[in-house]
Design an enzyme around this catalytic site. Structure first.
Site, PDB file in Angstrom:
ATOM      1  N   LYS A 184      11.886 -12.874   0.025  1.00  0.00           N
ATOM      2  CA  LYS A 184      10.980 -13.523   0.984  1.00  0.00           C
ATOM      3  C   LYS A 184      11.068 -15.044   0.874  1.00  0.00           C
ATOM      4  O   LYS A 184      11.119 -15.576  -0.231  1.00  0.00           O
ATOM      5  CB  LYS A 184       9.548 -13.071   0.698  1.00  0.00           C
ATOM      6  CG  LYS A 184       9.389 -11.558   0.911  1.00  0.00           C
ATOM      7  CD  LYS A 184       8.164 -11.009   0.254  1.00  0.00           C
ATOM      8  CE  LYS A 184       8.218  -9.508   0.075  1.00  0.00           C
ATOM      9  NZ  LYS A 184       8.513  -8.697   1.235  1.00  0.00           N
TER      10      LYS A 184
ATOM     11  N   ASP B  90       3.295  -5.107 -14.203  1.00  0.00           N
ATOM     12  CA  ASP B  90       4.039  -6.206 -13.580  1.00  0.00           C
ATOM     13  C   ASP B  90       5.452  -5.729 -13.221  1.00  0.00           C
ATOM     14  O   ASP B  90       6.205  -5.292 -14.094  1.00  0.00           O
ATOM     15  CB  ASP B  90       4.097  -7.388 -14.558  1.00  0.00           C
ATOM     16  CG  ASP B  90       4.993  -8.494 -14.032  1.00  0.00           C
ATOM     17  OD1 ASP B  90       4.963  -8.738 -12.813  1.00  0.00           O
ATOM     18  OD2 ASP B  90       5.738  -9.090 -14.829  1.00  0.00           O
TER      19      ASP B  90
ATOM     20  N   PRO C 232       0.791  -1.242   0.000  1.00  0.00           N
ATOM     21  CA  PRO C 232       0.000   0.000   0.000  1.00  0.00           C
ATOM     22  C   PRO C 232       0.821   1.290   0.000  1.00  0.00           C
ATOM     23  O   PRO C 232       0.250   2.367  -0.046  1.00  0.00           O
ATOM     24  CB  PRO C 232      -0.815  -0.110   1.290  1.00  0.00           C
ATOM     25  CG  PRO C 232       0.011  -0.968   2.189  1.00  0.00           C
ATOM     26  CD  PRO C 232       0.750  -1.931   1.307  1.00  0.00           C
ATOM     27  N   GLY C 233       2.165   1.217   0.076  1.00  0.00           N
ATOM     28  CA  GLY C 233       2.928   2.450  -0.151  1.00  0.00           C
ATOM     29  C   GLY C 233       3.953   2.842   0.900  1.00  0.00           C
ATOM     30  O   GLY C 233       4.491   3.944   0.850  1.00  0.00           O
TER      31      GLY C 233
ATOM     32  N   ASP D 280       9.956  -4.709  -2.905  1.00  0.00           N
ATOM     33  CA  ASP D 280       9.402  -5.483  -1.784  1.00  0.00           C
ATOM     34  C   ASP D 280       8.271  -6.371  -2.302  1.00  0.00           C
ATOM     35  O   ASP D 280       7.362  -6.744  -1.567  1.00  0.00           O
ATOM     36  CB  ASP D 280       8.885  -4.498  -0.706  1.00  0.00           C
ATOM     37  CG  ASP D 280       8.550  -5.167   0.619  1.00  0.00           C
ATOM     38  OD1 ASP D 280       9.130  -6.231   0.915  1.00  0.00           O
ATOM     39  OD2 ASP D 280       7.700  -4.640   1.364  1.00  0.00           O
TER      40      ASP D 280
END
Ligand SMILES: C[S@@+](CC[C@H](N)C(=O)[O-])C[C@H]1O[C@@H](n2cnc3c(N)ncnc32)[C@H](O)[C@@H]1O
Length: 347
Positions: A302, A257, A219-220, A273
């Site tokens: 991740k 993308d 979300p930023g 991220d």
């Protein structure tokens, strides 16, 4: 012998990293949240991704009482403390492992007992002691660390900060190597903390008017970290951004993308991220480095479970193949089952 502190449960991963770096671990000194290894002369000092802090020339001290532990620590470090020059910082702590927290109050008492002994017997050295918060992450200093592993056992180290092969200084000045990040209520997500911590480790943050792309931005939080420093941000994510990032005058949001998007010009910063398998994120970084599309980068990798930690070596191989020397891979304090790769492509 060098000690390496890590999160509880990651000792085996750090052991593997140390072995691959050519260090010989002393398993008899392995404790929850601590690995100890010998690094032969001529071998670069390891910087394991899953270790948060190092304790060079580590020594083990035993003692039934806090007073005995404190005396043992002073006996082990007195000569180095006395002979050192310049500022030094002190951390008396417990490791980040399960069960260690019950030792926290004993560590507090040990710290106060050490303070007394230092003031009594090492006056000159005591005067050079400063609080770590008064120093910048890149400052020269000695770091005095005392880690309580059992009620009757500590590991201690007094060492000058030295550059790793990557140029970054170790040990860290922060306790456990964890630089605290102040909370920010305006940030659209808590993920913001990861990139803030990465800037501290890197010793550089986006500046006014620098160009930043944030891949997997929603979300930023990461975009927010760059915007509030005056940078111009291109956020790439199909998901929506939240205010105050959404609609910001220095932000352009591309619903594309992240893994196939290409910049039109070389950018100052690559931030990424995006949630993806480690191999996918590593090939993204590889492509960006190969094409020389960014000057600096912070890329979060991740993991799912503990099966893919070997990806860290692939990440290191990419950095080496692309000639990036000034880079680190670290599991940051704000990282979950992740590591963050940060580096400078050029000065
Ligand atoms: C962990 S969140 C990012 C959080 C963000 N850094 C912050 O601070 O708010 C991961 C994001 O990656 C995005 N993402 C995953 N795959 C993507 C792709 N192929 N292209 C663009 N974004 C992608 C998801 O939509 C999600 O918003």
């Amino acid at each position: 012998m060098i000690g390496f502190l890590c999160r509880g449960g990651f000792e085996g991963v750090v052991s593997g990293e140390l072995a691959r770096a050519g260090a010989r671990e002393d398993r008899s000194l392995a404790r929850a949240g601590l690995a100890v290894a010998e690094v032969a002369e001529g071998i670069a000092r390891p910087d394991p991704a899953f270790a948060s802090q190092s304790l060079p020339s580590i020594e083990r001290v035993e003692g039934e009482s806090v007073a005995a532990l404190a005396r043992g620590v002073i006996a082990a470090t007195r000569e180095k403390l006395d002979a050192s020059e310049g500022a030094w910082v002190q951390h008396v702590l417990v490791t980040e492992a399960e069960g260690s927290r019950s030792l926290a109050s004993r560590a507090g008492l040990l710290g106060r007992t050490l303070d007394g002994l230092l003031k009594e017997g090492l006056r000159r050295a005591s005067k050079r002691r400063v609080s770590w918060e008064t120093l910048a992450p890149g400052d020269a200093a000695h770091v005095f660390q005392v880690a309580l592993t059992r009620r009757d056992e500590v590991f201690c180290s007094f060492a000058k900060r030295e550059p790793l092969a990557s140029g970054f200084l170790e040990p860290s000045l922060a306790p456990l190597g964890r630089w605290p990040v102040a909370a920010c209520r305006e940030a659209p997500s808590s993920a913001f903390r990861k990139v803030e911590e990465a800037y501290v480790l890197l010793g550089r943050e986006p500046k006014e008017n620098e160009s930043v792309c944030d891949l997997g931005a929603a979300p930023g939080g990461w975009s927010f970290s760059a915007l509030r420093r005056g940078a111009r941000v291109t956020a790439v994510d199909r998901a929506e951004l939240l205010p105050p990032v959404r609609g910001h005058e220095r932000l352009s949001h591309l619903k594309k993308d992240a893994f196939s998007w290409e910049p039109e010009e070389r950018l100052d910063w690559l931030l990424c991220d995006a949630i993806a398998a480690p191999e996918k994120t590593i090939s993204l970084l590889d492509r960006w480095l190969e094409r020389d599309w960014c000057r600096r980068f912070v890329v979060n990798v991740k993991f799912k479970g503990n099966e893919s930690y070997g990806a860290v070596e692939k990440l290191r191989a990419v950095l080496s193949r692309r000639g990036v020397v000034r880079a680190r891979v670290k599991q940051l304090g704000s990282d979950k089952n992740e590591v963050t790769c940060l580096g400078h492509r050029s000065s």
